[in-house]
Every structure is written in C-alpha cells, then in structure tokens.
Design an enzyme around this catalytic site. Structure first.
Site, mmCIF file in Angstrom:
data_model
loop_
_atom_site.group_PDB
_atom_site.id
_atom_site.type_symbol
_atom_site.label_atom_id
_atom_site.label_comp_id
_atom_site.label_asym_id
_atom_site.label_seq_id
_atom_site.Cartn_x
_atom_site.Cartn_y
_atom_site.Cartn_z
ATOM 1 N N CYS A 169 0.850 -1.190 0.000
ATOM 2 C CA CYS A 169 0.000 0.000 0.000
ATOM 3 C C CYS A 169 0.885 1.239 0.000
ATOM 4 C CB CYS A 169 -0.850 0.049 1.266
ATOM 5 S SG CYS A 169 -2.235 -1.036 1.174
ATOM 6 N N PRO A 170 0.534 2.300 -0.642
ATOM 7 C CA PRO A 170 -0.672 2.524 -1.429
ATOM 8 C C PRO A 170 -0.437 2.381 -2.925
ATOM 9 C CG PRO A 170 0.392 4.609 -1.004
ATOM 10 C CD PRO A 170 1.332 3.533 -0.523
#
Lengths: 70, 363
Positions: A12-13
């Site tokens: 992430c992200p």
C-alpha cells in the site's frame, strides 16, 4: 479499449496509486486491475466507487481481478 | 457489517482496551504502544540493558497471533515476501529510533492526545508531515518492488516467534529480564494483556486499521475511511479517560513524555516518513507479519534491533527530554531514509525504437 494493470505484490498505497493514475489518464476506458491481497482489493474498490465508477470484483484463484468501468 | 463500521468499531475497541489496560496496571497513557512494547521485549531478551524497560509484553505477540488466527480462518493468510527485506529492516530500525525519541508509536500518540498530553500535538503534526514527505517520493514512483508468493511455512515463522515470546513470558527463565521498577514493571495481568492483544490483532486485521494509512489516504485520495478508525481510538480513549479521571490537559508532568517540541515533531516525522515507505505503521507491520507477510516480519525485526540500539547508544528519550545522541540519530535517520526513498524510485529511461536499424546486426 481495455487496459490491464498488474499490481500484484506491491505494498500500500501503490496498487491504488496505479489505479488512480490509469483512471486519471483515460477515464473512459475499461480498466482491469489484478491484485493479490484483500487490502489492495478493498482500497481500489473504495477509491473507484467513491470516484463514481462501476466496480466488479472477480476472484481468480488467489488473486482478484477488479473490473472498473465508467 | 460494512467496512466503514468495522474500522470505526475496531478503533473504538482499541481505544477502550488501551485505557482498560492502564487501569489494570499498564503504564499511564501506554495501555497499548507498538514501539514501547517492542522496546520492552528487546529489553526482556537482554538486547538492551535499560533496567526500567524490560518485560515480555504479551500484547505484541497477541497482535501477531490474533492476526494469524483470524487470517487463517478467513483464508487471507498467505506467505509472501521478497520485497526488499533488508531495506525494510533498516526502515523499521529508524521508525523505532524516531518513536523512542518521541516516546511512543503513532497509536500511543493518539492515546496521549486523548489523555490531554499536549506534547503529542507537535508529534501529530510531525507524523502527518513525515507521511506527506514520504508521499512525495511515492508519487514520483518510489516502490520497494513486488513481493511474491512463498511456501506457507515461511509465513509461520513470525507467529511461531510470537508464540515463543509468550512461552518465555510464562516460564520466565533466568535469562529473561523483567523490570522491577519503572514502566517495565507496570503490567496488566498476563492473560488480560494477551486477550487485549489478540482482540486488537483480530480487529486490526479485519479492518486494516493503520495510523499511517489514515492520514496518507486523506492526503492522497481525500478518503477519510481509515482515519475514522483513528478518530474511534481517540474518542473511546478520551471518553474513558474522562470517566476515570485520567484526563489531564497540559504540557507539564505528563507521564512518560517530554516537552522538547522540536524533537517530538522530528521524532514522529521520522516515524511517519518510515511508515509511509513501509506502507504501514508499527501496529500494521505486526498485523501483516501475522498474515504471512515475511517482509513485514523483517520490518518488525528491524524495529526490535532499532529499540535495542536506541537504548544501548543513548538515543531513546526519557521524561527529561532528548540528548545529543537522539538528535543526531533522528537527523541521520531522516537523511538515510530519504536516500533509500530516492534510490528506490523507478526512473524511466526514454528509449526510442528504431524500426530499420542502421546498426549492424552481425559482426
């Protein structure tokens, strides 16, 4: 036209950033994003939904295909 | 239950459990703290000899095992790894350095805010600024690369490590250190602490609760989803602190805190920056390690090493503030992580394709 992204394995992200970039560049194309973890799946789903796209998730073995259309 | 409710309820559970653990004996405003408790574990294992902060806190193994158990049931457990493990170790190391200069992980920062500790305000801005700085590199193409599926056994290593820590805490052999005074001696009963850890681990796994992610998604996507968990923690802890008379507004005389605002800011700047580069705060790394993410396991081991060195090298702050060693370590940490960020940006080299190449194909 169909555009495909392979976001498997990224932390992430990054998967949602890849999706955002692709949608910003060509919002009218069909987009398919391949991810391998539920967090990325949920993040992309939420982002695309909140941005007004239609989203469909297909389980493909241990991966997920997220289909995003206008 | 939809995701939104899950994340808010998880936040409320974490905030409430944290205050309850302080009532049961954990240090003040430190019901749950990723950084402090990892530091206590490093001490209990004898990796540092700061006598007041040594205890095998059951909460941390609880996070890992809670996430492990629920991800096995939900089918989300997957052994994976190979995304720059050594680099993640180093980033984890410096996340811990920053956290111990502020005296708390992002979770304890929220708990301190909810107890009226205003020293956590500059830390909050530092944390947010660090994330923003990290996003600058992420937007430019920073990535530690892909992780890959591994045989399942690899994913059991960190849960097994967590289990061994619990066994050692129960057996208490002579080579494990337990503080007799100071924060390390303040403990909720073992089973209560373990139960709280397991619940937090399960809730955080289901909700993907992440302190860093909450702020990151606001900057990046204008999405307040994960931040609502952050708010849930704050409100639950605030309510209980007020109810039990634990709320004390101000800068002075706050428990296990100092008022050197610049270093509270920069310490948490380093934590925010490092967490953005890792893709999650210390709590989230524990959860991912429980789900089979061996790279998060490496970040966690880096944090244990960072905690040990922080105390051995006089980097960790105390209630008296921070010394020159802390200041040098934080600044070096920010510089080093910036270098890591730049060196992991994908540079695209423009290549022009020539159809009828004039270059000779054969010698």
């Amino acid at each position: 036209m169909l555009k495909k992204l392979d976001a498997r394995g990224f932390s992430c992200p990054i998967p949602v950033m890849m999706t955002k970039k692709a949608l910003d560049e060509s919002p009218d194309e069909h987009l398919e994003v391949l991810v391998d973890n539920p967090t990325a799946r949920d993040n992309i789903f939420r982002y695309a939904k909140n941005s007004g796209f239609k989203v469909e998730i297909i389980e493909a073995g241990e991966d997920f295909i997220i289909k995003i259309t206008r | 239950m939809d995701q939104k409710k899950i994340v808010i309820f998880s936040g409320i559970a974490v905030g409430a459990l944290a205050v309850l653990l302080t009532l049961l004996g954990n240090p003040p405003n430190m019901g749950i703290c990723g950084a402090c408790f990892i530091r206590d574990i490093a001490g209990a294992l004898g990796l540092h000899r700061a006598e007041i902060v040594q205890y095998l806190r059951p909460e941390i193994p609880g996070f890992i095992l809670g996430s492990f158990i629920i991800s096995l049931f939900s089918g989300e457990f997957r052994a994976r790894g190979g995304s720059a493990p050594l680099t993640r170790f180093v980033i984890g190391f410096f996340v811990m350095v920053g956290a111990l200069v502020f005296l708390g992980c992002p979770l304890r920062m929220v708990l301190r805010l909810a107890a009226g500790d205003l020293n956590a305000v500059p830390a909050f801005f530092g944390f947010a600024a660090g994330i923003y700085y990290g996003l600058f590199f992420i937007k430019k193409g920073y990535s530690l690369g892909r992780s890959y599926k591994m045989p399942q056994g690899n994913g059991y290593i960190m849960p097994a490590f967590a289990f061994v820590l619990l066994v050692l805490a129960v057996l208490a052999p002579s080579f494990i250190f337990f503080s007799e005074k100071g924060p390390g001696s303040m403990r909720a009963p073992f089973l209560a602490a373990l139960a709280a850890g397991l619940i937090v681990g399960m809730a955080a796994q289901r909700s993907r609760l992440c302190m860093q992610g909450g702020i990151r998604d606001i900057f990046l996507l204008r999405d307040f989803h994960l931040f609502s968990g952050f708010i849930g923690i704050f409100l639950a802890a605030l309510t209980l602190n007020l109810a039990f008379g634990k709320f004390q507004l101000g800068f002075a005389n706050q428990p296990i805190a100092h008022s050197m605002h610049l270093w509270n800011f920069l310490g948490m700047f380093l934590v925010g920056f490092g967490s953005a580069l890792l893709g999650g705060c210390p709590l989230r790394q524990c959860i991912l390690a429980g789900e089979g993410d061996t790279d998060a396991g490496m970040a966690l081991l880096g944090m244990i090493a960072g905690a040990a060195f922080s105390h051995n090298f006089g980097i960790a702050a105390s209630a008296n503030g921070v010394g020159i060693n802390s200041q040098v370590a934080v600044v070096l940490g920010i510089i080093l992580l910036s270098f890591i960020a730049v060196s992991n940006m994908a540079f695209e080299i423009p290549v022009r394709k020539e159809r009828n190449s004039s270059y000779a194909k054969e010698a």
